[in-house]
Design a protein around this motif. Structure first.
Motif, PDB file in Angstrom:
ATOM      1  N   ARG A  24      -6.574 -94.978  -7.844  1.00 61.94           N
ATOM      2  CA  ARG A  24      -5.341 -95.419  -8.505  1.00 61.94           C
ATOM      3  C   ARG A  24      -5.195 -96.932  -8.569  1.00 61.94           C
ATOM      4  NH1 ARG A  24      -0.878 -91.671  -7.889  1.00 61.94           N
ATOM      5  NH2 ARG A  24       0.456 -93.491  -7.916  1.00 61.94           N
ATOM      6  N   ILE A  25      -5.764 -97.605  -7.568  1.00 64.00           N
ATOM      7  CA  ILE A  25      -5.453 -99.029  -7.398  1.00 64.00           C
ATOM      8  C   ILE A  25      -5.989 -99.854  -8.568  1.00 64.00           C
ATOM      9  CG2 ILE A  25      -5.799-101.048  -5.903  1.00 64.00           C
ATOM     10  CD1 ILE A  25      -3.935 -98.778  -4.816  1.00 64.00           C
ATOM     11  N   GLY A  26      -5.107-100.669  -9.114  1.00 60.67           N
ATOM     12  CA  GLY A  26      -5.508-101.577 -10.187  1.00 60.67           C
ATOM     13  C   GLY A  26      -5.523-100.908 -11.549  1.00 60.67           C
ATOM     14  N   ARG A  72       0.261-101.633  -7.326  1.00 59.69           N
ATOM     15  CA  ARG A  72      -0.203-103.016  -7.326  1.00 59.69           C
ATOM     16  C   ARG A  72      -0.478-103.462  -5.899  1.00 59.69           C
ATOM     17  NH1 ARG A  72       3.384-107.914  -9.051  1.00 59.69           N
ATOM     18  NH2 ARG A  72       1.788-109.247  -9.987  1.00 59.69           N
ATOM     19  N   CYS A  73      -1.551-104.205  -5.704  1.00 65.16           N
ATOM     20  CA  CYS A  73      -1.871-104.768  -4.384  1.00 65.16           C
ATOM     21  C   CYS A  73      -2.294-106.213  -4.591  1.00 65.16           C
ATOM     22  CB  CYS A  73      -3.035-104.024  -3.746  1.00 65.16           C
ATOM     23  SG  CYS A  73      -2.658-102.300  -3.431  1.00 65.16           S
ATOM     24  N   ALA A  74      -2.125-107.020  -3.544  1.00 62.83           N
ATOM     25  CA  ALA A  74      -2.561-108.415  -3.641  1.00 62.83           C
ATOM     26  C   ALA A  74      -4.086-108.467  -3.751  1.00 62.83           C
ATOM     27  CB  ALA A  74      -2.089-109.185  -2.416  1.00 62.83           C
ATOM     28  N   MET A  75      -4.738-107.545  -3.038  1.00 59.71           N
ATOM     29  CA  MET A  75      -6.203-107.490  -3.075  1.00 59.71           C
ATOM     30  C   MET A  75      -6.605-106.038  -3.316  1.00 59.71           C
ATOM     31  SD  MET A  75      -8.826-109.042  -0.302  1.00 59.71           S
ATOM     32  CE  MET A  75      -9.080-107.766   0.913  1.00 59.71           C
ATOM     33  N   HIS A  76      -7.683-105.848  -4.043  1.00 52.34           N
ATOM     34  CA  HIS A  76      -8.207-104.494  -4.195  1.00 52.34           C
ATOM     35  C   HIS A  76      -9.273-104.283  -3.119  1.00 52.34           C
ATOM     36  CE1 HIS A  76      -7.010-104.673  -8.724  1.00 52.34           C
ATOM     37  NE2 HIS A  76      -5.977-104.504  -7.925  1.00 52.34           N
ATOM     38  N   CYS A  77      -8.847-103.722  -1.994  1.00 55.33           N
ATOM     39  CA  CYS A  77      -9.755-103.547  -0.862  1.00 55.33           C
ATOM     40  C   CYS A  77     -10.837-102.535  -1.262  1.00 55.33           C
ATOM     41  CB  CYS A  77      -8.985-103.042   0.348  1.00 55.33           C
ATOM     42  SG  CYS A  77      -7.536-104.053   0.690  1.00 55.33           S
ATOM     43  N   ARG A  78     -12.066-102.862  -0.975  1.00 52.61           N
ATOM     44  CA  ARG A  78     -13.170-102.039  -1.481  1.00 52.61           C
ATOM     45  C   ARG A  78     -13.217-100.663  -0.817  1.00 52.61           C
ATOM     46  NH1 ARG A  78     -12.917-104.328  -5.800  1.00 52.61           N
ATOM     47  NH2 ARG A  78     -14.610-102.948  -6.481  1.00 52.61           N
ATOM     48  N   PHE A  79     -12.609-100.537   0.347  1.00 50.07           N
ATOM     49  CA  PHE A  79     -12.669 -99.280   1.114  1.00 50.07           C
ATOM     50  C   PHE A  79     -11.444 -98.399   0.862  1.00 50.07           C
ATOM     51  CE2 PHE A  79     -10.572-102.627   3.398  1.00 50.07           C
ATOM     52  CZ  PHE A  79      -9.376-102.034   3.714  1.00 50.07           C
ATOM     53  N   CYS A  80     -10.588 -98.780  -0.073  1.00 48.09           N
ATOM     54  CA  CYS A  80      -9.256 -98.165  -0.175  1.00 48.09           C
ATOM     55  C   CYS A  80      -9.315 -96.647  -0.355  1.00 48.09           C
ATOM     56  CB  CYS A  80      -8.500 -98.775  -1.350  1.00 48.09           C
ATOM     57  SG  CYS A  80      -6.845 -98.090  -1.510  1.00 48.09           S
ATOM     58  N   MET A  81      -8.462 -95.936   0.393  1.00 51.37           N
ATOM     59  CA  MET A  81      -8.415 -94.468   0.277  1.00 51.37           C
ATOM     60  C   MET A  81      -7.802 -94.031  -1.056  1.00 51.37           C
ATOM     61  SD  MET A  81      -5.186 -93.429   2.707  1.00 51.37           S
ATOM     62  CE  MET A  81      -5.074 -91.779   2.066  1.00 51.37           C
ATOM     63  N   THR A 139       2.239-101.756   4.314  1.00 49.32           N
ATOM     64  CA  THR A 139       1.857-102.944   3.535  1.00 49.32           C
ATOM     65  C   THR A 139       0.618-103.616   4.115  1.00 49.32           C
ATOM     66  OG1 THR A 139       2.612-105.129   2.774  1.00 49.32           O
ATOM     67  CG2 THR A 139       3.420-104.421   4.907  1.00 49.32           C
ATOM     68  N   ARG A 140      -0.086-104.323   3.244  1.00 48.58           N
ATOM     69  CA  ARG A 140      -1.179-105.183   3.697  1.00 48.58           C
ATOM     70  C   ARG A 140      -0.869-106.635   3.325  1.00 48.58           C
ATOM     71  NH1 ARG A 140      -6.370-105.487   5.639  1.00 48.58           N
ATOM     72  NH2 ARG A 140      -8.118-105.935   4.286  1.00 48.58           N
ATOM     73  N   ALA A 141       0.309-106.861   2.753  1.00 49.65           N
ATOM     74  CA  ALA A 141       0.643-108.219   2.287  1.00 49.65           C
ATOM     75  C   ALA A 141       0.591-109.275   3.405  1.00 49.65           C
ATOM     76  CB  ALA A 141       2.008-108.220   1.599  1.00 49.65           C
TER      77      ALA A 141
HETATM   78  S1  SF4 Z   1      -6.033-100.683   1.317  1.00 51.20           S
HETATM   79 FE1  SF4 Z   1      -3.857-100.997   0.868  1.00 51.20          FE
HETATM   80  S2  SF4 Z   1      -3.744-103.105   0.090  1.00 51.20           S
HETATM   81 FE2  SF4 Z   1      -5.873-102.512   0.006  1.00 51.20          FE
HETATM   82  S3  SF4 Z   1      -6.165-101.720  -2.070  1.00 51.20           S
HETATM   83 FE3  SF4 Z   1      -5.666 -99.959  -0.792  1.00 51.20          FE
HETATM   84  S4  SF4 Z   1      -3.455 -99.712  -0.937  1.00 51.20           S
HETATM   85 FE4  SF4 Z   1      -3.973-101.773  -1.686  1.00 51.20          FE
END
Ligand code: SF4
Length: 363
Positions: A126-128, A113-122, A189-191
């Motif tokens: 998995r995210i979301g 789970r993340c606060a935001m689904h960053c479009r560039f996420c590695m 974290t990115r929170a």
């Molecule tokens: S970059 Fe970090 S905060 Fe953003 S979607 Fe990916 S894991 Fe989540």
């Protein structure tokens, strides 16, 4: 800043409330920014969207550096070159949610789970997709760490570990602290950037009980370093937690020397020591964010010497196929001989640095 969202930020709603009101559909987003709802919905059918109102309030247009990080782009669907899992994390996973790549440390995915689904996420794959990691899965991971005495450091990652409730996080930290060979706990974290309201005093007080705890925080642009983000970082730093900065080099976001310099200086001002600048991995759906290595090296050259050494991160690439991270440096050594080395300084001036002189007499 979008006026009707400004009010929400100033009134300081609880982080659960902010999360419950995240923008996650094309129509919702179109209420705030000029986007085509249908196109957005097509993209998020494959890669979900989630933008908390706090971060949305910082976006001025879909194409600005913060908008690019949060708002889906059609380029995500046309990327055929990059891979789902270029770093072969899934192959280096001995038990679910644990990546064991280096002998003395493991990466423990404690949340998807993340606060935001960053479009560039590695970890876009998995995210979301699933919110929770079950206690049974976590217990297997604790067992693995317990059985491998060479593991001295556990990096909590995800997803975002700080999206867990305090009790859930406390359970993880308590279990890890029961394993005598685990010396250091690190949290990625990115929170503090995307949902700084999450960083409350009870969280900081709870983390303090598990020292040594290090937190690496992900910021990519100086506009993300708001007074609210600074306040979140101060709470953590005041709890004695050493804060490191992690950023990703992203096209159209921070791929110029001025922006990167401003970002690094701003991080240091809020007590976050720049640690890594990652070259963007070739992850499917994120190819439009990638820059050349030459550009990354040019940016590093622009930082070194022009900014305090405290502001200069290491520029890292993660080798495909699970080979691990290596730092990249601009070429400062121009020639080597037994008489010494020829080096170039940050101004482009050349110097000869003498070799070590050996005395015949010895001592
Ligand atoms: S970059 Fe970090 S905060 Fe953003 S979607 Fe990916 S894991 Fe989540």
């Amino acid at each position: 800043m979008i006026p009707h969202l400004q009010m929400q930020v100033n009134h300081g709603p609880d982080w659960h409330e902010i999360l419950s009101r995240c923008v996650s559909t094309g129509n919702e987003l179109a209420e705030y920014l000029p986007v085509q709802a249908q196109t957005i919905d097509k993209i998020i059918a494959r890669y979900p969207m989630r933008i908390p109102s706090y971060y949305l309030s910082l976006i001025r247009s879909p194409d600005d550096p913060l908008g690019r990080q949060a708002i889906p782009s059609i380029a995500e669907l046309t990327d055929k070159i990059c891979h789902e899992d270029p770093l072969a994390e899934d192959e280096q996973t001995p038990v679910p949610c644990l990546v064991h790549r280096y002998p003395d440390r493991v990466l423990f995915w404690v949340s998807n789970r993340c606060a935001m689904h960053c479009r560039f996420c590695m970890r876009k794959r998995r995210i979301g997709t699933a919110d929770t990691v079950s206690e049974a899965v976590m217990d297997r991971a604790f067992g693995y760490i317990h059985d491998h005495a060479k593991i001295r450091e556990v990096v909590l990652s995800g997803g975002d570990p700080l999206l867990l409730e305090n009790d859930a996080l406390k359970r993880i930290l308590t279990m890890l602290r029961r394993i005598s060979h685990v010396e250091v706990i690190r949290i990625h974290t990115r929170a503090p950037c995307t949902l700084p309201q999450r960083i409350e005093r009870p969280l900081a007080e709870m983390l303090k009980a598990f020292h040594p705890v290090y937190i690496n925080i992900h910021f990519n642009h100086p506009d993300e370093i708001t007074p609210r983000a600074a306040q979140a970082c101060a709470l953590l730093a005041d709890a004695g937690i050493a804060l490191g900065g992690q950023s990703v080099l992203l096209k159209g976001v921070n791929d110029d020397p001025q922006t990167m310099g401003r970002l690094m200086r701003a991080l240091l001002r809020i007590r976050v020591k720049p640690y890594y600048l990652h070259h963007a991995d070739p992850v499917r759906g994120t190819g439009h964010f990638r820059t050349s290595i030459e550009k990354g090296l040019d940016i590093m050259r622009s930082l070194r010497g022009h900014l305090s050494g405290m502001c200069v991160p290491q520029y890292m690439i993660d080798l495909p196929g699970g080979g691990g991270k290596i730092p990249l440096l601009p070429e400062y050594v121009k020639a080597m001989s037994c008489g010494g080395i020829i080096v170039e300084n940050y101004q482009g001036r050349t110097y000869r640095y003498p070799a070590e002189v050996h005395s015949d007499s010895g001592t």
